[in-house]
Scaffold this active site. Structure first.
Site, PDB file in Angstrom:
ATOM      1  CG  ASP A   1      37.488  34.633  28.491  1.00 30.51           C
ATOM      2  OD1 ASP A   1      37.946  35.793  28.449  1.00 30.51           O
ATOM      3  OD2 ASP A   1      37.257  34.039  29.558  1.00 30.51           O
TER       4      ASP A   1
ATOM      5  NE  ARG B   1      30.706  39.332  32.302  1.00 33.34           N
ATOM      6  CZ  ARG B   1      31.933  39.319  31.756  1.00 33.34           C
ATOM      7  NH1 ARG B   1      32.239  38.489  30.785  1.00 33.34           N
ATOM      8  NH2 ARG B   1      32.846  40.151  32.191  1.00 33.34           N
TER       9      ARG B   1
ATOM     10  CG  HIS C   1      42.240  36.858  29.411  1.00 33.12           C
ATOM     11  ND1 HIS C   1      42.114  38.142  29.884  1.00 33.12           N
ATOM     12  CD2 HIS C   1      40.980  36.356  29.363  1.00 33.12           C
ATOM     13  CE1 HIS C   1      40.843  38.400  30.121  1.00 33.12           C
ATOM     14  NE2 HIS C   1      40.135  37.341  29.817  1.00 33.12           N
TER      15      HIS C   1
ATOM     16  N   GLY D   1      32.819  46.295  13.652  1.00 31.79           N
ATOM     17  CA  GLY D   1      33.018  45.675  12.342  1.00 31.79           C
ATOM     18  C   GLY D   1      34.104  46.346  11.502  1.00 31.79           C
TER      19      GLY D   1
ATOM     20  CG  ASN E   1      30.834  42.070  34.926  1.00 30.84           C
ATOM     21  OD1 ASN E   1      31.263  41.966  33.769  1.00 30.84           O
ATOM     22  ND2 ASN E   1      31.173  41.217  35.877  1.00 30.84           N
TER      23      ASN E   1
ATOM     24  CE  LYS F   1      38.538  34.663  32.031  1.00 25.48           C
ATOM     25  NZ  LYS F   1      37.870  35.907  32.086  1.00 25.48           N
TER      26      LYS F   1
ATOM     27  CE1 TYR G   1      30.190  37.869  36.820  1.00 31.51           C
ATOM     28  CE2 TYR G   1      32.442  37.295  37.439  1.00 31.51           C
ATOM     29  CZ  TYR G   1      31.549  37.853  36.549  1.00 31.51           C
ATOM     30  OH  TYR G   1      32.007  38.376  35.373  1.00 31.51           O
ATOM     31  N   GLY G   2      30.367  33.992  37.665  1.00 32.63           N
ATOM     32  CA  GLY G   2      31.232  33.444  36.610  1.00 32.63           C
ATOM     33  C   GLY G   2      32.648  33.092  37.019  1.00 32.63           C
ATOM     34  N   GLY G   3      33.530  34.050  36.914  1.00 36.32           N
ATOM     35  CA  GLY G   3      34.953  33.802  37.128  1.00 36.32           C
ATOM     36  C   GLY G   3      35.285  33.300  38.528  1.00 36.32           C
TER      37      GLY G   3
ATOM     38  CB  SER H   1      37.556  41.243  31.874  1.00 32.65           C
ATOM     39  OG  SER H   1      38.266  40.096  32.263  1.00 32.65           O
TER      40      SER H   1
ATOM     41  CB  CYS I   1      38.962  45.435  26.405  1.00 32.44           C
ATOM     42  SG  CYS I   1      39.464  46.307  27.891  1.00 32.44           S
TER      43      CYS I   1
ATOM     44  NE  ARG J   1      37.504  38.043  36.174  1.00 27.86           N
ATOM     45  CZ  ARG J   1      38.394  39.019  36.195  1.00 27.86           C
ATOM     46  NH1 ARG J   1      39.330  39.038  37.112  1.00 27.86           N
ATOM     47  NH2 ARG J   1      38.382  39.941  35.273  1.00 27.86           N
TER      48      ARG J   1
ATOM     49  CE  LYS K   1      39.220  37.988  26.155  1.00 27.05           C
ATOM     50  NZ  LYS K   1      38.912  38.830  27.326  1.00 27.05           N
ATOM     51  CB  THR K   2      32.639  38.769  23.257  1.00 22.26           C
ATOM     52  OG1 THR K   2      33.139  38.224  24.481  1.00 22.26           O
ATOM     53  CG2 THR K   2      31.529  37.880  22.742  1.00 22.26           C
ATOM     54  CG  ASN K   3      31.724  43.383  20.658  1.00 17.99           C
ATOM     55  OD1 ASN K   3      30.781  42.617  20.859  1.00 17.99           O
ATOM     56  ND2 ASN K   3      31.797  44.578  21.202  1.00 17.99           N
TER      57      ASN K   3
END
Ligand code: SAT
Ligand code: MN
Length: 590
Positions: free
Chosen positions: A277, A374, A230, A499, A372, A210, A201-203, A252, A254, A73, A256-258
């Site tokens: 997200d 993805r 977010h 986990g 980064n 976003k 790119y994504g964002g 971003s 840090c 981004r 979140k997805t895990n």
């Protein structure tokens, strides 16, 4: 008579001058055609938009390599264009809408010559949800069209839904010539419109994400009485079979997805995924806070993703339910024709091309996958998808977590004393920067609610809006600060994370249901160590204590930094936030 939608598309086509216009219907058949176009026709320089991957091991997967300057981004090129600079606030780059339109019209003039303009009608949220929004994005690259099919609910039904209404969210996107000097992402909150040029790119380019679901939507939420955040959304099933829904805000890259698909290290617990997200939060008819995920896919960081860190994501990526899955800027194992990234399970392959397509040598400084890089994959591929995901009214939220990447100071977990204090915890959040945006990695920056790059209006007003939302809730969620990243004297992470974070979630669930006590500290309520399930972890007691250590001395520079941050907002900063700040200073005796 042309509809407002048709008129708008026509106007943008007159400006950008595409060779042809393709109205997308969101079908799988169409996505297959777009992939074919990206494999054989469209290119970035000499590189085709897509490359085939090994369909046995990575079903329905395709590889995409971006322009080398276009990997994250571009926050410094992202503007909020409202006539009043004060409304936009010091947390955003501001440009007057007239100036922005003029600048962009020059860049858009003829930018789609010889190319196809894809018209992408999509819903953010389930079409039957009272909280969903209809939108249309225009783009000139197949990669974006296909990505939007994964990330949103794209369908020709949206065109019917919009009908004769002029108030759909409008996004105009062109990759231009990828020149970073001609790259801008402009937001027009009053017109519910986004104009983006120069990046794929994504964002920057998937405007539903976003740009709309956070920057424009946060503004709409401020006007209409809801929140666009977010945040991940997940359900925690405990051994009683009860599912407790929570959200968590983290910057971003840090984890979140895990967290959203965490595989529990504790028996009897299971995590159900609703989003990784973005959360749209509304006060429901029963006075509780309800969350929907406006998206329908994951745009996650590849490096570090493995059977060890996120087995459910690996299963999601190798699931063949939804067409297609994309990998962007990872390395490429040329022997097997598979995506490869640092941290992936198994031995490092012999022959790897790096994310720029150059032969890569293992063991050196250079990474094969861009940090980064993805994957883009449908949420319907996730084995952990919650059965309530498509429930139009969303899920009721019992707890909200605010996290960041902090090597020191911030305890593993602490509970806010009340809603107002929770808003203060969100507001004082800081995090060490990551590769998700173009800035120096590892610097501390204040990132309130992890919304610093995404709040589409003055953050002082945003804090006030959060305070008001609390007043409308009959049974507000409890609010927590979490930090998985605290280090010991040798700079090593103390908490194993991944986990094992279920141990923290377990305590939160028990707190929410009034089943466990807590200890008061200046920062909030923390667990008694005996109430944290730590069996099998082998973390010595002194290290556990370090995870919760509060040294008033060490807080002095932090308090200074928070004060300076808050002062920027002048009289837009609610007095309640200063009250909590002053209470903290007093409690720490600093
Ligand atoms: O580039 S995105 O904004 O889509 C991903 C992120 O930074 O969180
Ligand atoms: Mn994000």
């Amino acid at each position: 008579m042309a509809t407002p939608l048709e008129k708008w598309v026509d106007e943008q086509a007159k400006l950008t001058k595409p060779a042809r216009i393709h109205w997308c219907d969101g079908s799988e058949e169409e996505a297959r055609k777009l992939i074919e176009i990206g494999l054989h026709e469209e290119k970035i320089g000499d590189t085709p938009i897509f490359q085939d991957l090994n369909q046995t091991n990575w079903p329905k997967s395709y590889y995409h390599r971006s322009h080398p300057t276009d990997v994250a981004r571009a926050e410094h090129l992202t503007f909020i264009c409202h006539p009043d600079k004060e409304t936009v606030g010091p947390n955003n780059n501001w440009m007057h809408p007239d100036e922005a339109r003029e600048k962009m019209r020059k860049l858009y003039d003829g930018c789609m010559k010889g190319r196809t303009m894809y018209v992408l009608p999509y819903m953010m949220g389930h079409p039957d949800s009272p909280y969903a929004k209809a939108s249309v994005q225009l783009t000139d690259v197949s990669y974006v069209a296909v990505s939007m099919r994964i990330m949103t609910r794209m369908s020709k039904d949206v065109i019917t839904k919009i009908g004769n209404r002029p108030d759909f969210v409008k996004g105009l996107h062109s990759v231009g010539d990828f020149d970073p000097n001609k790259r801008f992402i402009m937001h027009f909150p009053l017109e519910q419109e986004v104009w983006s040029v120069g990046s794929g790119y994504g964002g920057n380019a998937l405007l539903g994400k976003k740009c709309f679901a956070l920057r424009i939507a946060s503004w709409l939420g401020y006007q209409e009485g809801w929140l666009a955040e977010h945040m991940v959304i997940l359900g925690i099933q405990d051994p009683k079979g009860r599912v407790t829904y929570i959200t968590a805000a983290m910057p971003s890259a840090c984890g979140k997805t895990n967290l959203a698909m965490l595989e529990s290290a504790l028996p009897g617990y299971k995590i159900w995924t609703l989003g990784d997200d973005i959360a749209w939060l509304n006060v429901g008819p029963d006075g509780r806070l309800y969350a929907i995920n406006p998206e329908s896919g994951f745009f996650g960081v590849a490096p570090g993703t493995s059977m060890k860190t996120n087995p459910n994501m690996m299963r999601t990526l190798q699931n063949n339910k939804f067409f297609p899955t994309l990998f962007t800027n990872t390395g490429l194992d040329t022997d097997k024709n598979e995506p490869w990234w640092e941290g992936l399970d198994g031995a490092v392959p012999q022959h790897v091309l790096d994310w720029q397509g150059k032969p890569w040598t293992p063991g050196g400084e250079a990474k094969a996958a861009h940090p980064n890089s993805r994957f883009t994959v449908s949420i319907y591929n996730a084995p952990t998808l919650d059965k309530e995901f498509d429930n139009p009214r969303g899920v009721p939220i019992s707890a909200m977590l605010f996290g960041g990447r902090r090597m020191q100071l911030i305890p593993l977990v602490s509970e806010a004393f009340n809603w107002q204090h929770g808003v203060f915890l969100g507001a004082r959040t800081g995090s060490e920067t990551t590769a998700a945006a173009q800035h120096k990695v590892g610097m501390l920056r204040r990132d309130p609610f992890s919304m610093l790059p995404f709040c589409g209006y003055n953050m002082g007003d945003y804090f006030g809006h959060w305070l008001n939302m609390g007043k409308r809730l009959k049974n507000p969620p409890k609010i927590y600060s979490v930090n998985w990243f605290r280090v010991d004297d040798n700079g090593k992470f103390i908490w194993p994370g991944f986990g094992e974070n279920i141990r923290v979630l377990k305590w939160i669930v028990e707190r929410v249901h009034g089943e466990v006590g807590a200890k008061e500290t200046p920062l909030g309520l923390v667990p008694e160590l005996k109430d944290l399930e730590l069996s099998g972890l082998n973390i010595p007691a002194d290290k556990m204590n370090k995870l919760f250590e509060i040294k008033p001395e060490a807080w002095k520079p932090e308090l200074e930094d928070i004060r300076k941050y808050m002062e920027q907002f002048g009289d837009r900063m609610p007095q309640a936030m200063w009250d909590d700040y002053n209470a903290l200073v007093k409690k720490l005796g600093a």
